[in-house]
Design a protein around this motif. Structure first.
Motif, PDB file in Angstrom:
ATOM      1  N   ASN A  22       0.773  -1.241   0.000  1.00 58.25           N
ATOM      2  CA  ASN A  22       0.000   0.000   0.000  1.00 58.25           C
ATOM      3  C   ASN A  22       0.807   1.296   0.000  1.00 58.25           C
ATOM      4  OD1 ASN A  22      -1.763   2.069   1.992  1.00 58.25           O
ATOM      5  ND2 ASN A  22      -2.781   1.191   0.198  1.00 58.25           N
ATOM      6  N   SER A  23       2.079   1.218   0.382  1.00 58.61           N
ATOM      7  CA  SER A  23       2.886   2.452   0.429  1.00 58.61           C
ATOM      8  C   SER A  23       4.356   2.100   0.592  1.00 58.61           C
ATOM      9  CB  SER A  23       2.450   3.331   1.616  1.00 58.61           C
ATOM     10  OG  SER A  23       2.787   2.685   2.833  1.00 58.61           O
ATOM     11  N   GLY A  24       5.189   3.115   0.421  1.00 57.05           N
ATOM     12  CA  GLY A  24       6.613   2.922   0.674  1.00 57.05           C
ATOM     13  C   GLY A  24       6.874   2.670   2.152  1.00 57.05           C
ATOM     14  N   THR A  25       6.077   3.294   2.977  1.00 48.98           N
ATOM     15  CA  THR A  25       6.223   3.088   4.423  1.00 48.98           C
ATOM     16  C   THR A  25       5.953   1.628   4.771  1.00 48.98           C
ATOM     17  OG1 THR A  25       5.407   5.341   4.748  1.00 48.98           O
ATOM     18  CG2 THR A  25       5.450   3.918   6.690  1.00 48.98           C
ATOM     19  N   ASP A  26       4.846   1.089   4.231  1.00 52.68           N
ATOM     20  CA  ASP A  26       4.533  -0.328   4.476  1.00 52.68           C
ATOM     21  C   ASP A  26       5.628  -1.229   3.918  1.00 52.68           C
ATOM     22  OD1 ASP A  26       2.181   0.368   5.665  1.00 52.68           O
ATOM     23  OD2 ASP A  26       0.862  -0.564   4.184  1.00 52.68           O
ATOM     24  N   ALA A  27       6.171  -0.863   2.760  1.00 50.66           N
ATOM     25  CA  ALA A  27       7.225  -1.685   2.151  1.00 50.66           C
ATOM     26  C   ALA A  27       8.398  -1.834   3.129  1.00 50.66           C
ATOM     27  CB  ALA A  27       7.692  -1.061   0.835  1.00 50.66           C
ATOM     28  N   LEU A  28       8.805  -0.717   3.730  1.00 51.45           N
ATOM     29  CA  LEU A  28       9.927  -0.750   4.676  1.00 51.45           C
ATOM     30  C   LEU A  28       9.559  -1.527   5.940  1.00 51.45           C
ATOM     31  CD1 LEU A  28      10.933   3.005   4.271  1.00 51.45           C
ATOM     32  CD2 LEU A  28      12.458   1.077   3.772  1.00 51.45           C
ATOM     33  N   TYR A  29       8.346  -1.314   6.420  1.00 55.89           N
ATOM     34  CA  TYR A  29       7.883  -2.000   7.627  1.00 55.89           C
ATOM     35  C   TYR A  29       7.867  -3.515   7.387  1.00 55.89           C
ATOM     36  CZ  TYR A  29       4.649  -3.750  11.163  1.00 55.89           C
ATOM     37  OH  TYR A  29       4.077  -4.490  12.173  1.00 55.89           O
ATOM     38  N   PHE A  50       5.209   4.518  -4.480  1.00 60.24           N
ATOM     39  CA  PHE A  50       4.559   5.034  -5.696  1.00 60.24           C
ATOM     40  C   PHE A  50       3.687   6.242  -5.367  1.00 60.24           C
ATOM     41  CE2 PHE A  50       4.839   0.305  -6.728  1.00 60.24           C
ATOM     42  CZ  PHE A  50       6.068   0.447  -7.348  1.00 60.24           C
ATOM     43  N   TYR A  51       4.048   6.944  -4.311  1.00 64.20           N
ATOM     44  CA  TYR A  51       3.379   8.200  -3.962  1.00 64.20           C
ATOM     45  C   TYR A  51       3.398   9.087  -5.227  1.00 64.20           C
ATOM     46  CZ  TYR A  51       2.341  12.480  -1.395  1.00 64.20           C
ATOM     47  OH  TYR A  51       1.759  13.631  -0.960  1.00 64.20           O
ATOM     48  N   PRO A  52       2.316   9.860  -5.470  1.00 67.06           N
ATOM     49  CA  PRO A  52       2.192  10.547  -6.763  1.00 67.06           C
ATOM     50  C   PRO A  52       3.403  11.351  -7.255  1.00 67.06           C
ATOM     51  CG  PRO A  52       0.146  10.706  -5.543  1.00 67.06           C
ATOM     52  CD  PRO A  52       1.118  10.025  -4.627  1.00 67.06           C
ATOM     53  N   THR A  53       4.189  11.946  -6.346  1.00 72.24           N
ATOM     54  CA  THR A  53       5.308  12.776  -6.829  1.00 72.24           C
ATOM     55  C   THR A  53       6.619  11.982  -7.012  1.00 72.24           C
ATOM     56  OG1 THR A  53       5.893  13.382  -4.575  1.00 72.24           O
ATOM     57  CG2 THR A  53       4.440  14.899  -5.786  1.00 72.24           C
ATOM     58  N   GLY A  94       5.003   7.392 -10.046  1.00 68.60           N
ATOM     59  CA  GLY A  94       3.967   7.772  -9.067  1.00 68.60           C
ATOM     60  C   GLY A  94       2.594   7.338  -9.543  1.00 68.60           C
ATOM     61  N   GLY A  95       1.813   6.810  -8.633  1.00 70.47           N
ATOM     62  CA  GLY A  95       0.436   6.427  -8.964  1.00 70.47           C
ATOM     63  C   GLY A  95      -0.503   7.617  -8.796  1.00 70.47           C
ATOM     64  N   CYS A  96      -1.796   7.314  -8.783  1.00 68.58           N
ATOM     65  CA  CYS A  96      -2.799   8.359  -8.528  1.00 68.58           C
ATOM     66  C   CYS A  96      -3.398   8.117  -7.158  1.00 68.58           C
ATOM     67  CB  CYS A  96      -3.861   8.332  -9.622  1.00 68.58           C
ATOM     68  SG  CYS A  96      -3.167   8.646 -11.254  1.00 68.58           S
ATOM     69  N   GLY A  97      -2.517   7.856  -6.220  1.00 70.93           N
ATOM     70  CA  GLY A  97      -2.905   7.541  -4.845  1.00 70.93           C
ATOM     71  C   GLY A  97      -1.696   6.906  -4.196  1.00 70.93           C
TER      72      GLY A  97
END
Ligand SMILES: Cc1ncc(COP(=O)(O)O)c(C=O)c1O
Length: 374
Positions: A63-70, A187-190, A194-197
């Motif tokens: 779901n996010s880069g944060t989750d990826a690291l966790y 994949f945060y938009p910037t 980057g995705g659209c979410g």
């Protein structure tokens, strides 16, 4: 155009969307019509394509880069009593996850020319409790992975690459995220991709680690309603996967456009007194998620205001290093302890950087900087 009409954003994701709008709309509509919004073929095919792009055996979307690291830390059983070395000059997510799994972040100062971990100082921070290192390829510039992997191997440490800002960058011809034991992407938009979410992914060559990641990101269940471990819910949804699949096809082109902008900034700004432009390490190919200069003599905030008056928007990544954040008070770091990160945080200024930034706008940024620095 008069000066007062100029407004150059620090980043602009709308232009990129406009360039692929038809493809993206069709893909999103297809997912909507399929009725399969979570998991399914689109997510699986994105995982395969991203693994192939990164040059690894497996990619686990989340779901996010944060989750990826966790999830990466959890997959390597890093937790209470362990120390994890990282940089104080990064986004909070990098160290937040170390704390979230119950381990202790150990901050090592950075190199003033690359803004990345100072690998000379890293060795001195290794203790019997150290389990892992999280190098961050900040602003899209690779850490020297040859030196880092040698240190890690000598001390039997896990390397978790934080590639949130460096999708598509490489070191020694190998994509970042494929060199350490595991690579974590946002994949945060910037971001470069980057995705659209929200969205993220983890890259690994180890099928057992991949299986563990899949277990952890789905509530610790392998068989439905049988829970083997405490996990989390971390899914990349099908709409994001469909969009990212399209964008992945353009990523190298967009990264080359960023490289061309960085070369121009470099060419015209490197000789300007009062500025230090970023340097790329030989052996790496960066992807310039940010083009970040240093403004000397305590003038950063003044220059930033001057640029804004000229219609140039900039960003400060990051105004306060992590070891001095209120949340880490209990770790006992004092001002002055990691002097390079502390000084750099007062000097950095990220200039407008996105693939579609026109030559005319680049010129205005360059002219404005020269103008206000005399
Ligand atoms: C260096 C770094 N690590 C991790 C993250 C976390 O990524 P996300 O926002 O997708 O959770 C970011 C995002 O800004 C980042 O810049």
């Amino acid at each position: 155009m008069s000066k007062s009409e100029i407004s150059i954003p620090a980043f602009d994701i709308k232009q990129q969307y406009a360039s692929i709008q038809a493809e993206v709309s069709a893909a999103v509509l297809e997912v909507l019509a399929s009725g399969r919004y979570i998991g399914g073929l689109v997510v699986e095919s994105f995982e395969r394509q991203f693994a192939a792009y990164t040059g690894v055996r497996e990619c686990v979307a989340c779901n996010s880069g944060t989750d990826a690291l966790y999830l990466a830390l959890r997959a390597f059983h890093i937790g209470k009593g362990d120390e994890v070395i990282t940089t104080p000059f990064t986004f909070i997510a990098t160290s937040e996850v170390i704390s979230a799994v119950g381990a202790k972040p150990v901050f090592v100062d950075i190199d003033a020319t690359t803004f990345n971990l100072d690998l000379q100082q890293l060795k001195a921070a290794i203790t019997p409790k150290t389990k892992a290192i999280i190098p961050v390829h900040l602003f899209g510039q690779p850490v020297d992975m040859t030196v880092l992997m040698n240190i890690a191997q000598a001390h039997n440490l896990i390397v978790i690459e934080d590639c949130a800002q460096s999708t598509g960058a490489s070191w020694g011809g190998q994509k970042l995220g494929s060199i350490g034991h595991i690579g974590c992407f946002s994949f945060y938009p910037t971001k470069n991709l980057g995705g659209c979410g929200d969205g993220g992914a983890i890259a690994t060559n180890d099928p057992n680690i991949a299986a563990k990641l899949r277990l952890l990101k789905e509530h610790g269940q392998k068989t439905r309603y049988v829970y083997e471990e405490i996990g989390i819910n971390s899914r990349l949804d099908a709409i994001q996967a469909a969009i990212l699949q399209i964008k992945l096809r353009y990523l190298d082109i967009w990264n080359r456009q960023r490289q061309a902008i960085a070369s121009r900034y470099q060419q015209f700004l490197s000789q300007v007194p009062g500025i230090i432009t970023p340097k790329e390490l030989a052996g790496g190919q960066g992807v310039w998620n940010q083009y970040t200069i240093r403004i000397l003599d305590n003038k950063r905030d003044w220059v930033r205001a001057q640029l804004l008056e000229r219609g140039v928007n900039t960003m400060v990544y990051y105004p306060r290093p992590l070891h001095l954040q209120p949340v880490y008070k209990s770790l006992g770091y004092r001002p002055g302890q990691l002097p390079v990160a502390e000084q750099i945080s007062q000097e950095v200024l990220s200039l407008p950087m996105f693939p579609e930034l026109s030559v005319e706008d680049q010129d205005w940024v360059i002219y404005s900087l020269k103008d206000c620095l005399g």
